[in-house]
Write a protein that holds these residues in place. Structure first.
Motif, PDB file in Angstrom:
ATOM      1  N   GLY A  21       0.799  -1.227   0.000  1.00 53.17           N
ATOM      2  CA  GLY A  21       0.000   0.000   0.000  1.00 53.17           C
ATOM      3  C   GLY A  21       0.828   1.270   0.000  1.00 53.17           C
ATOM      4  N   ARG A  22       0.194   2.329  -0.448  1.00 52.62           N
ATOM      5  CA  ARG A  22       0.811   3.649  -0.550  1.00 52.62           C
ATOM      6  C   ARG A  22       1.223   4.142   0.834  1.00 52.62           C
ATOM      7  N   PRO A  23       2.430   4.682   0.974  1.00 52.45           N
ATOM      8  CA  PRO A  23       2.866   5.170   2.284  1.00 52.45           C
ATOM      9  C   PRO A  23       2.173   6.474   2.677  1.00 52.45           C
ATOM     10  N   GLU A  24       2.156   6.737   3.950  1.00 48.42           N
ATOM     11  CA  GLU A  24       1.636   8.015   4.433  1.00 48.42           C
ATOM     12  C   GLU A  24       2.666   9.117   4.147  1.00 48.42           C
ATOM     13  N   PRO A  25       2.210  10.345   3.869  1.00 51.99           N
ATOM     14  CA  PRO A  25       3.164  11.443   3.670  1.00 51.99           C
ATOM     15  C   PRO A  25       4.005  11.676   4.922  1.00 51.99           C
ATOM     16  N   VAL A  26       5.276  11.902   4.714  1.00 43.61           N
ATOM     17  CA  VAL A  26       6.217  12.230   5.786  1.00 43.61           C
ATOM     18  C   VAL A  26       6.943  13.488   5.351  1.00 43.61           C
ATOM     19  N   ALA A  27       7.148  14.427   6.269  1.00 42.44           N
ATOM     20  CA  ALA A  27       7.836  15.673   5.924  1.00 42.44           C
ATOM     21  C   ALA A  27       9.211  15.371   5.338  1.00 42.44           C
ATOM     22  N   ILE A  28       9.521  16.026   4.226  1.00 47.12           N
ATOM     23  CA  ILE A  28      10.803  15.840   3.540  1.00 47.12           C
ATOM     24  C   ILE A  28      11.753  16.937   4.008  1.00 47.12           C
ATOM     25  N   ALA A  29      12.872  16.522   4.565  1.00 47.63           N
ATOM     26  CA  ALA A  29      13.872  17.474   5.063  1.00 47.63           C
ATOM     27  C   ALA A  29      15.131  17.357   4.218  1.00 47.63           C
ATOM     28  N   ILE A  30      15.608  18.489   3.720  1.00 43.62           N
ATOM     29  CA  ILE A  30      16.869  18.533   2.985  1.00 43.62           C
ATOM     30  C   ILE A  30      17.943  19.011   3.951  1.00 43.62           C
ATOM     31  N   ALA A  31      18.948  18.187   4.148  1.00 43.35           N
ATOM     32  CA  ALA A  31      20.016  18.492   5.112  1.00 43.35           C
ATOM     33  C   ALA A  31      21.292  18.878   4.377  1.00 43.35           C
ATOM     34  N   ALA A  32      22.120  19.679   5.030  1.00 45.41           N
ATOM     35  CA  ALA A  32      23.435  19.993   4.479  1.00 45.41           C
ATOM     36  C   ALA A  32      24.233  18.706   4.317  1.00 45.41           C
ATOM     37  N   TYR A  33      25.159  18.688   3.350  1.00 47.66           N
ATOM     38  CA  TYR A  33      25.971  17.488   3.130  1.00 47.66           C
ATOM     39  C   TYR A  33      26.652  17.064   4.433  1.00 47.66           C
ATOM     40  N   ASP A  34      26.608  15.777   4.697  1.00 45.10           N
ATOM     41  CA  ASP A  34      27.193  15.208   5.910  1.00 45.10           C
ATOM     42  C   ASP A  34      28.371  14.318   5.516  1.00 45.10           C
ATOM     43  N   PRO A  35      29.585  14.654   5.952  1.00 44.94           N
ATOM     44  CA  PRO A  35      30.744  13.827   5.610  1.00 44.94           C
ATOM     45  C   PRO A  35      30.650  12.395   6.136  1.00 44.94           C
ATOM     46  N   ALA A  36      29.691  12.121   7.023  1.00 45.45           N
ATOM     47  CA  ALA A  36      29.506  10.762   7.533  1.00 45.45           C
ATOM     48  C   ALA A  36      28.716   9.875   6.568  1.00 45.45           C
ATOM     49  N   TRP A  37      28.107  10.451   5.533  1.00 44.81           N
ATOM     50  CA  TRP A  37      27.293   9.646   4.621  1.00 44.81           C
ATOM     51  C   TRP A  37      28.079   8.525   3.938  1.00 44.81           C
ATOM     52  N   PRO A  38      29.295   8.757   3.449  1.00 48.65           N
ATOM     53  CA  PRO A  38      30.030   7.634   2.834  1.00 48.65           C
ATOM     54  C   PRO A  38      30.255   6.469   3.805  1.00 48.65           C
TER      55      PRO A  38
END
Length: 197
Positions: A21-38
């Motif tokens: 089933g289709r998911p419920e809407p969740v607020a979309i947050a754009i974050a500054a680049y995080d060097p921990a992502w890799p």
């Protein structure tokens, strides 16, 4: 291959792609680049490889979190290549055991499957060998790294799309749709530069 490479995919507007089933809407947050992502990607990739062994033909960091300096949703996108994405019995039980949950099934788009991990927050996209979408993602990632003006344009589009989708109470596929004009414009420039159009 070049025609498949340059063709843009349109996500269906109905609920046909959603597993459960289709998911419920969740607020979309754009974050500054995080060097921990890799490092988060490496943690997730190790989990996928441990679960699948040789069945994981490739595991790559793709999407916005793979581009240094680019603001993004703090969700790691991973491209996993397996022998046959349609043969879910060959890989899905192991991935579920490793904490991933199937959320999208798109047979019409290169047999794409998408799985979700909550910790760390990630989308695992499953493709088959030689899938043009994986090459598109690699090319786009490198283009943004090499072209800061397009990185800035894309970042602006992401921020605007998130604000508009949040205001309208939309799900993430509508956020993605709102970014498409800018993404396609960048892709067209990239493909022309590579002599593919």
């Amino acid at each position: 291959m070049s025609q498949d490479l340059t063709r843009h995919h349109e996500t269906p507007r109905d609920d046909s792609i959603w597993v459960g089933g289709r998911p419920e809407p969740v607020a979309i947050a754009i974050a500054a680049y995080d060097p921990a992502w890799p490092a988060r990607f490496q943690e997730l990739a190790a989990r996928v490889r441990a679960a699948l062994g040789d069945k994981a033909l490739s595991v790559e960091h793709v999407g916005s979190t793979s581009v240094p300096g680019l603001a993004a949703k703090p969700v790691i996108d991973i491209a996993l290549t397996v022998a046959d994405p349609a043969d879910e019995s060959a890989y899905l039980p192991e991935l579920e055991e490793a904490g991933f949950r199937l959320v999208i099934r798109e047979p019409a788009w290169h047999e794409h499957r998408a799985l979700k991990s909550a910790r760390p927050n990630a989308n695992l996209h499953v493709w088959g060998p030689g899938c043009p979408e994986v090459e598109r993602q690699r090319m786009f990632r490198q283009w943004l790294i090499d072209h800061p003006e397009d990185l800035a344009r894309y970042q602006e589009a992401k921020t605007a799309a998130a604000a508009e989708a949040n205001a309208a109470g939309e799900i993430v596929t509508e956020y993605n749709r709102r970014k498409q004009p800018v993404i396609q414009e960048i892709y067209e420039r990239m493909f022309r530069s590579h002599g593919l159009l």
